[in-house]
Write a protein that holds these residues in place. Structure first.
Motif, PDB file in Angstrom:
ATOM      1  N   THR A 165      24.682  36.437   3.854  1.00 50.37           N
ATOM      2  CA  THR A 165      24.711  37.898   3.898  1.00 50.37           C
ATOM      3  C   THR A 165      23.575  38.502   4.715  1.00 50.37           C
ATOM      4  OG1 THR A 165      25.909  38.007   1.805  1.00 50.37           O
ATOM      5  CG2 THR A 165      24.756  40.004   2.500  1.00 50.37           C
ATOM      6  N   PRO A 166      22.328  38.058   4.571  1.00 50.67           N
ATOM      7  CA  PRO A 166      21.269  38.683   5.388  1.00 50.67           C
ATOM      8  C   PRO A 166      21.553  38.610   6.888  1.00 50.67           C
ATOM      9  CG  PRO A 166      20.275  37.428   3.625  1.00 50.67           C
ATOM     10  CD  PRO A 166      21.757  37.106   3.614  1.00 50.67           C
ATOM     11  N   ALA A 167      22.039  37.483   7.370  1.00 51.48           N
ATOM     12  CA  ALA A 167      22.337  37.351   8.801  1.00 51.48           C
ATOM     13  C   ALA A 167      23.452  38.305   9.212  1.00 51.48           C
ATOM     14  CB  ALA A 167      22.723  35.908   9.130  1.00 51.48           C
ATOM     15  N   ARG A 168      24.467  38.432   8.377  1.00 48.42           N
ATOM     16  CA  ARG A 168      25.575  39.342   8.692  1.00 48.42           C
ATOM     17  C   ARG A 168      25.095  40.785   8.728  1.00 48.42           C
ATOM     18  NH1 ARG A 168      29.735  38.221   4.329  1.00 48.42           N
ATOM     19  NH2 ARG A 168      31.025  39.663   5.498  1.00 48.42           N
ATOM     20  N   LEU A 169      24.233  41.144   7.777  1.00 45.64           N
ATOM     21  CA  LEU A 169      23.698  42.506   7.737  1.00 45.64           C
ATOM     22  C   LEU A 169      22.814  42.776   8.954  1.00 45.64           C
ATOM     23  CD1 LEU A 169      23.447  45.166   6.154  1.00 45.64           C
ATOM     24  CD2 LEU A 169      21.512  44.133   4.926  1.00 45.64           C
ATOM     25  N   GLU A 170      21.978  41.818   9.311  1.00 38.82           N
ATOM     26  CA  GLU A 170      21.119  41.965  10.488  1.00 38.82           C
ATOM     27  C   GLU A 170      21.961  42.132  11.753  1.00 38.82           C
ATOM     28  OE1 GLU A 170      18.764  38.406  10.219  1.00 38.82           O
ATOM     29  OE2 GLU A 170      17.729  39.139   8.418  1.00 38.82           O
ATOM     30  N   GLU A 171      22.995  41.325  11.886  1.00 39.67           N
ATOM     31  CA  GLU A 171      23.847  41.399  13.069  1.00 39.67           C
ATOM     32  C   GLU A 171      24.486  42.780  13.211  1.00 39.67           C
ATOM     33  OE1 GLU A 171      28.057  39.520  14.458  1.00 39.67           O
ATOM     34  OE2 GLU A 171      26.598  38.120  13.614  1.00 39.67           O
ATOM     35  N   LYS A 172      24.866  43.368  12.099  1.00 35.73           N
ATOM     36  CA  LYS A 172      25.512  44.678  12.137  1.00 35.73           C
ATOM     37  C   LYS A 172      24.538  45.821  12.413  1.00 35.73           C
ATOM     38  CE  LYS A 172      29.210  43.541   8.892  1.00 35.73           C
ATOM     39  NZ  LYS A 172      30.313  43.671   9.830  1.00 35.73           N
ATOM     40  N   THR A 173      23.281  45.679  12.018  1.00 35.66           N
ATOM     41  CA  THR A 173      22.386  46.840  12.016  1.00 35.66           C
ATOM     42  C   THR A 173      21.272  46.832  13.062  1.00 35.66           C
ATOM     43  OG1 THR A 173      20.977  45.825  10.318  1.00 35.66           O
ATOM     44  CG2 THR A 173      22.772  47.267   9.556  1.00 35.66           C
ATOM     45  N   LEU A 174      20.777  45.686  13.462  1.00 33.96           N
ATOM     46  CA  LEU A 174      19.568  45.653  14.294  1.00 33.96           C
ATOM     47  C   LEU A 174      19.704  46.342  15.650  1.00 33.96           C
ATOM     48  CD1 LEU A 174      17.895  42.220  13.532  1.00 33.96           C
ATOM     49  CD2 LEU A 174      17.008  44.518  13.056  1.00 33.96           C
ATOM     50  N   SER A 175      20.885  46.389  16.192  1.00 35.13           N
ATOM     51  CA  SER A 175      21.050  47.010  17.513  1.00 35.13           C
ATOM     52  C   SER A 175      21.365  48.509  17.427  1.00 35.13           C
ATOM     53  CB  SER A 175      22.149  46.306  18.302  1.00 35.13           C
ATOM     54  OG  SER A 175      23.400  46.516  17.672  1.00 35.13           O
ATOM     55  N   LEU A 176      21.486  49.033  16.224  1.00 29.52           N
ATOM     56  CA  LEU A 176      21.852  50.441  16.058  1.00 29.52           C
ATOM     57  C   LEU A 176      20.631  51.350  16.178  1.00 29.52           C
ATOM     58  CD1 LEU A 176      24.287  50.141  13.006  1.00 29.52           C
ATOM     59  CD2 LEU A 176      24.889  50.291  15.443  1.00 29.52           C
ATOM     60  N   SER A 177      20.858  52.538  16.692  1.00 31.13           N
ATOM     61  CA  SER A 177      19.777  53.521  16.797  1.00 31.13           C
ATOM     62  C   SER A 177      19.444  54.063  15.406  1.00 31.13           C
ATOM     63  CB  SER A 177      20.211  54.683  17.696  1.00 31.13           C
ATOM     64  OG  SER A 177      21.229  55.438  17.042  1.00 31.13           O
ATOM     65  N   LYS A 178      18.243  54.603  15.265  1.00 35.31           N
ATOM     66  CA  LYS A 178      17.824  55.223  14.015  1.00 35.31           C
ATOM     67  C   LYS A 178      18.793  56.355  13.646  1.00 35.31           C
ATOM     68  CE  LYS A 178      14.580  55.898  10.780  1.00 35.31           C
ATOM     69  NZ  LYS A 178      14.275  54.937   9.743  1.00 35.31           N
ATOM     70  N   GLU A 179      19.270  57.059  14.659  1.00 29.71           N
ATOM     71  CA  GLU A 179      20.211  58.169  14.423  1.00 29.71           C
ATOM     72  C   GLU A 179      21.498  57.669  13.755  1.00 29.71           C
ATOM     73  OE1 GLU A 179      21.992  61.816  16.996  1.00 29.71           O
ATOM     74  OE2 GLU A 179      22.187  59.826  17.905  1.00 29.71           O
ATOM     75  N   ILE A 180      22.036  56.568  14.249  1.00 35.42           N
ATOM     76  CA  ILE A 180      23.258  56.005  13.668  1.00 35.42           C
ATOM     77  C   ILE A 180      22.963  55.398  12.303  1.00 35.42           C
ATOM     78  CG2 ILE A 180      25.015  54.181  13.916  1.00 35.42           C
ATOM     79  CD1 ILE A 180      25.512  56.557  15.755  1.00 35.42           C
ATOM     80  N   LEU A 181      21.850  54.683  12.189  1.00 33.15           N
ATOM     81  CA  LEU A 181      21.494  54.042  10.917  1.00 33.15           C
ATOM     82  C   LEU A 181      21.336  55.035   9.776  1.00 33.15           C
ATOM     83  CD1 LEU A 181      18.869  51.445  12.160  1.00 33.15           C
ATOM     84  CD2 LEU A 181      21.043  50.905  11.025  1.00 33.15           C
ATOM     85  N   THR A 182      20.815  56.215  10.077  1.00 38.74           N
ATOM     86  CA  THR A 182      20.483  57.176   9.021  1.00 38.74           C
ATOM     87  C   THR A 182      21.476  58.332   8.922  1.00 38.74           C
ATOM     88  OG1 THR A 182      18.990  58.371  10.506  1.00 38.74           O
ATOM     89  CG2 THR A 182      18.025  56.623   9.142  1.00 38.74           C
TER      90      THR A 182
END
Length: 173
Positions: A31-48
């Motif tokens: 799960t941590p790897a899957r979550l990292e893959e989905k989120t690390l490339s996203l901008s702060k604007e999209i993440l929040t």
């Protein structure tokens, strides 16, 4: 396709044989790897970004970390011979109070990975007899074995990962 499953309304069938336990635990490990893959490339604007009352992607990531305390507690319940699991806070109060949107996503992911690896280690240390032990889950109104708890956690992970995928797809339109 829009993801509309309401977690607290889901029903579960727990019928995996104990020999499937290592497979379920390996699912938790990923799960941590899957979550990292989905989120690390996203901008702060999209993440929040919040839509209505729903959590942002970053709040969901924080929630996965917040839930680790409950999962560890439920393993403690098994080890203590408790007949009933400690209840979850289904209001999401812990996640809301944590204000995960103000955090750095990398720090959230590192902390989640650490906690999840400790959880996986705790499951991996269990004997075959422990894997078959059961405690009562009040909200689901079922007795859950350790393997069922591991599967429940994996399903909780997948529920939130699918929601994140849906959000990313919707935000990129």
């Amino acid at each position: 396709m829009e993801y509309r499953v309401i977690w607290v309304k889901r029903k579960f069938v727990f019928d995996l044989p104990p020999e499937m336990f290592p497979i379920v635990v390996d699912r938790l490990r990923g799960t941590p790897a899957r979550l990292e893959e989905k989120t690390l490339s996203l901008s702060k604007e999209i993440l929040t970004r919040n839509e209505g009352d729903s959590w942002s992607i970053q709040e969901i990531a924080g929630h996965l970390h917040d839930a680790e305390q409950l999962w560890h507690g439920r393993i403690d319940d098994f080890r203590a011979g408790e007949k009933e699991f400690r209840p979850a806070d289904v209001t999401g109060r812990i996640t809301i109070k944590a204000n995960h949107n103000s955090a750095d996503i990398k720090n959230l992911l590192v902390e989640f990975r650490k906690s999840r690896l400790r959880l996986v280690d705790r499951f991996a240390e269990m004997t075959e007899d422990e894997v078959s032990q059961a405690a009562y889950h009040r909200r689901l109104d079922v007795n859950m074995r350790v393997i069922d708890l591991a599967l429940f956690i994996a399903e909780h992970d997948d529920h939130h990962l699918a929601k994140i995928t849906d959000m990313i797809e919707n935000y990129s339109k």
